[in-house]
Design an enzyme around this catalytic site. Sequence first.
Site, PDB file in Angstrom:
ATOM      1  N   GLU A   4      12.109   2.170   3.710  1.00 45.41           N
ATOM      2  CA  GLU A   4      11.136   2.658   4.674  1.00 45.41           C
ATOM      3  C   GLU A   4      11.563   2.518   6.135  1.00 45.41           C
ATOM      4  O   GLU A   4      11.078   3.258   6.987  1.00 45.41           O
ATOM      5  CB  GLU A   4       9.791   1.954   4.471  1.00 45.41           C
ATOM      6  N   PHE A  23       0.841  -1.197   0.000  1.00 44.48           N
ATOM      7  CA  PHE A  23       0.000   0.000   0.000  1.00 44.48           C
ATOM      8  C   PHE A  23       0.872   1.241   0.000  1.00 44.48           C
ATOM      9  O   PHE A  23       1.738   1.426   0.861  1.00 44.48           O
ATOM     10  CB  PHE A  23      -0.918   0.000   1.220  1.00 44.48           C
ATOM     11  N   GLY A  24       0.638   2.106  -0.981  1.00 40.63           N
ATOM     12  CA  GLY A  24       1.330   3.389  -1.069  1.00 40.63           C
ATOM     13  C   GLY A  24       0.378   4.520  -0.750  1.00 40.63           C
ATOM     14  O   GLY A  24      -0.723   4.590  -1.300  1.00 40.63           O
ATOM     15  N   TYR A  25       0.794   5.413   0.134  1.00 40.92           N
ATOM     16  CA  TYR A  25      -0.059   6.544   0.531  1.00 40.92           C
ATOM     17  C   TYR A  25       0.679   7.872   0.446  1.00 40.92           C
ATOM     18  O   TYR A  25       0.089   8.919   0.609  1.00 40.92           O
ATOM     19  CB  TYR A  25      -0.586   6.345   1.957  1.00 40.92           C
ATOM     20  N   GLY A  26       1.990   7.828   0.190  1.00 44.24           N
ATOM     21  CA  GLY A  26       2.817   9.030   0.076  1.00 44.24           C
ATOM     22  C   GLY A  26       3.693   8.903  -1.156  1.00 44.24           C
ATOM     23  O   GLY A  26       3.195   8.704  -2.261  1.00 44.24           O
ATOM     24  N   SER A  27       5.000   8.961  -0.964  1.00 45.65           N
ATOM     25  CA  SER A  27       5.910   8.929  -2.110  1.00 45.65           C
ATOM     26  C   SER A  27       5.873   7.617  -2.885  1.00 45.65           C
ATOM     27  O   SER A  27       6.231   7.593  -4.057  1.00 45.65           O
ATOM     28  CB  SER A  27       7.340   9.245  -1.670  1.00 45.65           C
TER      29      SER A  27
END
Length: 185
Positions: free
Chosen positions: A88, A9-13
């Site tokens: 991360e 899941f990507g929510y930013g960069s």
Amino acid sequence: MGDTTLWVFGYGSLIWQPGFAHAERLPALLDGWHRSFCMHSVHYRGTVEAPGLVLALDAADGAACAGVAFGIAEPEADSVIEYLRERELVASAYVERMLPLSLADGREVEAVTYVIDRDHPLYAGALDLEDQAAIIARAEGNRGCNADYLFNTAAHLAELGFADPDLEHLAARVRAIRASGPGPL
């Protein structure tokens, strides 16, 4: 679709710069979490002397975060996890979790998701939007200007049709601060 064995899941960069091959890319929704500039960045978008802020997922009752789910095929799964952990977990303020996502095509999946550790010294959940804007407007780290990180994320969320009023407000405030000239944090 059948060869996807791992979801991220990507929510930013990760939305605009995933850095890994993927078999699928779909809009997704994560319940119980919200996207927030609640993590000080001393590596990528700031320094130890002048920390920046980066996005993290912070738990909140009734919240939901729209983002992008990346489906990873079996041959790449191990290398993608290795890459993500190196990227991360550099400051150990994120915690890697498997969380349920709702994909835009109706599927429900478990996805590797990086969330904030509220007990970590880099947690900055108490900052209001004005304080966040002041920090983001001036901070810079080895991956560049903190403002560019905000602007890229806000622009890509808008392209996807995801409304994020806090990010939209921050982008406008940071532009105004930067237009007023240089100044201390």
